[in-house]
Every structure is written in structure tokens, then in C-alpha cells.
Design an enzyme around this catalytic site. Structure first.
Site, mmCIF file in Angstrom:
data_model
loop_
_atom_site.group_PDB
_atom_site.id
_atom_site.type_symbol
_atom_site.label_atom_id
_atom_site.label_comp_id
_atom_site.label_asym_id
_atom_site.label_seq_id
_atom_site.Cartn_x
_atom_site.Cartn_y
_atom_site.Cartn_z
ATOM 1 C CG ASP A 63 -1.993 1.041 1.179
ATOM 2 O OD1 ASP A 63 -2.127 1.701 0.130
ATOM 3 O OD2 ASP A 63 -2.707 1.214 2.184
ATOM 4 C CG ASP A 77 -3.121 3.829 -3.707
ATOM 5 O OD1 ASP A 77 -4.031 3.058 -4.051
ATOM 6 O OD2 ASP A 77 -3.245 4.666 -2.805
ATOM 7 C CD GLU A 78 -5.390 -1.185 -1.105
ATOM 8 O OE1 GLU A 78 -5.739 -1.859 -0.125
ATOM 9 O OE2 GLU A 78 -6.074 -0.234 -1.557
#
EC number: 2.7.7.7
Length: 355
Positions: free
Chosen positions: A8, A103-104
Site C-alpha cells: 500500500d 496504489d495498492e
């Protein structure tokens, strides 16, 4: 047991902006829409969070809490480019990658020979490579189960990682607050607390039927996770389960006639998006539609119905029904969505491209 890493990125959009403009470092910044356009924050850095700011907060409210906030517009092409670079780093260690957003992502490194097969060292190397090559920090969680890996990635944020080994699972879960379980929001957590349920250990000692009666499908997930059961695999291709559009209105509305006009515009956008994302999918296969309203007080309500054709009339019918829930409150956002069929054929046709 499997070795799963949840990576993350730390305040991703804001971090990219600070990297590319170092004069922003140390100042409260956020990325999102302008207050005059009734925008909301996509993300903010840790300096801004000290003032109580968070993602999805209205920009107007953000400026009330932090008058010196520096607001930057969303630069999605740049964020997607950086996300692709992160993805390339992941590929050095495994091909079993499930992106959740830009983003993860989940990584399954069970069969990876990198770092002598150590998931902990793989996570460390990935985070170091992201920092060295891209100038950004990431947090990671390492565990045998997906939901535990996700929870672990939050333990040492920002720029840290946390490991839950197989022999630690039972103790970790027993002491885990239920509000930490993915899918358990504020309202559900309050309902659980009202029943005297605060940790997974409390769930382990209660009657399963009672939990399912109160929470249905979510109750099944809470029960399983509280007993250390998560059979979900890391999926290299996440399936697009629904297509939707929504709009934050320039001004709040309180009349159904106004909503019908906006609904027609959103319906046209929804059809266009369906044709883009599902070019080979017949609309006759789609039978579950939904309408979403967000009120001026930011409470959200959704109404879904099965057995309805994807027509403007169907959405107007749902809007008429859900409008009764407004109870005099003004509306600030209207959304429409269509659930996609869960057939094998449609799954191969419709896949997310998040990277």
C-alpha cells in the site's frame, strides 16, 4: 500455507506531487477537486492529516479545518504512469499480482525463489526498490491470508511493514478489533459493539446463526475471518463486477424533477461507459441496476433491483422510490450503476486495467 504481501503506497497522489515539487514537503497538501466545484479530497499528506483531513472529505470542509491547505488538481495520467512503474518492480518477484487500485495490490510470493523464498525479505526489497527508483515510500503487510496481509500493512504506516507468521495467526486474530476487519465500517462496528462484540474472540464465542441473522452475508465474512478462514486467492486479473457513474452536483437539489434531468445525463454516460468497458457484452444479459444518493449531510443510500432492463425508465423508477428516503434532506450526489453477470464468459470479456 501461502505467502501473501499487501503493498500500500503512502498517500500516493500527494507523495508524487511532493516528489516532483520538493517545495511542498513539510506543508499540508491535498489532491482533489476545488471547493467552488463542490469537490472532495482524493488524498492528503500526513501534515494535512494532523488537522483532521482525510480522503473523501469535502474540499470546503478541508479548508475550514486547515486554511493553509495547498490544494492540487488530480493528475491521473501521471499517477497511472507511476503505478505502472511500481507494477514493473512487482514483476521482478512474482507474476501473481492482484491490483486493488493504482496504489495498492496483493502479491502471492508462495512460489517465488527470490530472497531464498522469504516473503519478509521480498517485501523489504520491493519497498526499497520503490524508494530508490521512484522516490516514494510504501508500506507492506505479510501474512498467509489476504485479509491479514491487508490489516498488517496498516500496522506500521507510513514506510514500514509488519509480518504475521502462521504460528501467530490465532493470537493475532483473537485480539483483533472487529472494526479492523475489511468490510466492517463505522455503522457495522457500532452495531457489533451494541451487541457486546468488540474483538474476533467475542465472535468465536457467540452463536453463528445469531450473527448471520443480524448481518447476513457480511456476518458470514466476519465469522470466517474471526476464525482465521480466508480462502480467497490472489487473482492476477480482477474481474469488473459493476460499471457505474456518479456526479457531485454544483448545488444541492431537493426536487425530484431536478433529479430526473441529471439522471438522464448520467444514464447517457453509463451507456457510453458500458460500451467502452464491455464492448462484446449484450445489454440483455444485464438485469440488476442501482441508484445511489448522497445527502447534504454526507449520508449515503443505495437502492438495487433485479429483473430490470437497462433503460432510462428503469433508473427513473428506482430514483422515484429511493427519493422517499431523502425525507426533506437536500441531495449533493447522484449515481447509477449496473451489476455485470458472473458467468465465465463475461469474466473473460471484462477485466480491470488498473495498472
Amino acid at each position: 500455507m501461502r505467502k501473501i504481501i499487501h503493498v500500500d503506497m503512502d498517500c500516493f497522489y500527494a507523495a508524487i506531487e511532493m516528489r516532483d515539487n520538493p517545495t511542498l514537503i513539510g506543508k499540508p497538501i491535498a489532491v482533489g477537486g476545488e471547493a467552488k466545484h463542490r469537490g472532495v479530497l482524493a488524498t492528503c499528506n500526513y501534515e494535512a492529516r494532523k488537522f483532521g483531513l482525510h480522503s473523501a472529505m469535502s474540499t470546503a470542509q478541508a479548508f475550514k479545518l486547515c486554511p493553509n491547505l495547498i490544494l492540487l488538481p488530480v493528475n491521473m495520467p501521471l499517477y497511472k504512469q507511476v503505478s505502472q512503474q511500481i507494477h514493473q518492480i512487482f514483476r521482478r518477484y512474482t507474476d501473481v499480482i492482484e491490483p486493488l487500485s493504482l496504489d495498492e495490490a496483493y502479491l502471492d510470493v508462495t512460489d517465488s525463489t527470490a530472497c531464498s523464498g522469504s516473503a519478509t525479505w521480498i517485501a523489504t526489497e520491493i519497498r526499497q526498490a520503490i524508494f530508490n527508483e521512484l522516490g516514494l515510500t510504501a508500506s507492506a503487510g505479510i501474512a498467509p491470508l489476504k485479509f491479514l496481509a491487508k490489516i498488517a500493512s496498516e500496522q506500521n504506516k507510513p514506510n514500514g511493514q509488519f509480518v504475521i507468521k502462521p504460528e501467530q495467526i490465532e493470537h493475532f486474530i483473537a485480539n483483533l478489533p472487529l472494526k479492523k476487519i475489511p468490510g466492517v465500517g463505522k455503522v457495522t462496528a457500532q452495531r457489533l459493539m451494541a451487541m457486546g462484540l468488540n474483538t474476533c474472540a467475542d465472535i468465536q464465542h457467540m452463536n453463528k446463526a445469531r450473527l448471520l441473522e443480524q448481518f447476513g452475508k457480511l456476518g458470514q465474512r466476519i465469522w470466517a475471518f474471526s476464525h482465521g478462514v480466508d480462502e480467497r486467492h490472489v487473482e492476477p486479473h480482477r474481474i469488473l463486477k459493476s460499471v457505474g457513474v456518479e456526479r457531485t452536483l454544483q448545488h444541492n437539489i431537493d426536487e425530484l424533477a431536478q433529479a430526473y434531468v441529471i439522471l438522464a445525463e448520467l444514464y447517457a454516460l453509463l451507456i457510453q461507459r458500458l460500451k467502452t468497458h464491455c464492448p462484446t457484452l449484450s445489454f440483455s444479459m444485464l438485469h440488476k441496476v442501482g441508484v445511489k444518493l448522497k445527502f447534504a449531510d454526507f449520508h449515503v443510500t443505495t437502492l438495487e433491483k433485479r429483473g430490470m432492463l437497462i433503460t432510462l425508465n428503469s433508473f427513473e423508477l428506482l430514483l422515484t422510490q429511493i427519493w422517499q428516503r431523502a425525507a426533506g434532506r437536500e441531495i449533493r450526489l447522484i449515481g447509477l450503476h449496473v451489476n455485470l453477470p458472473e458467468t465465465t464468459e463475461s469474466k473473460t470479456q471484462v477485466q480491470m486495467s488498473l495498472w
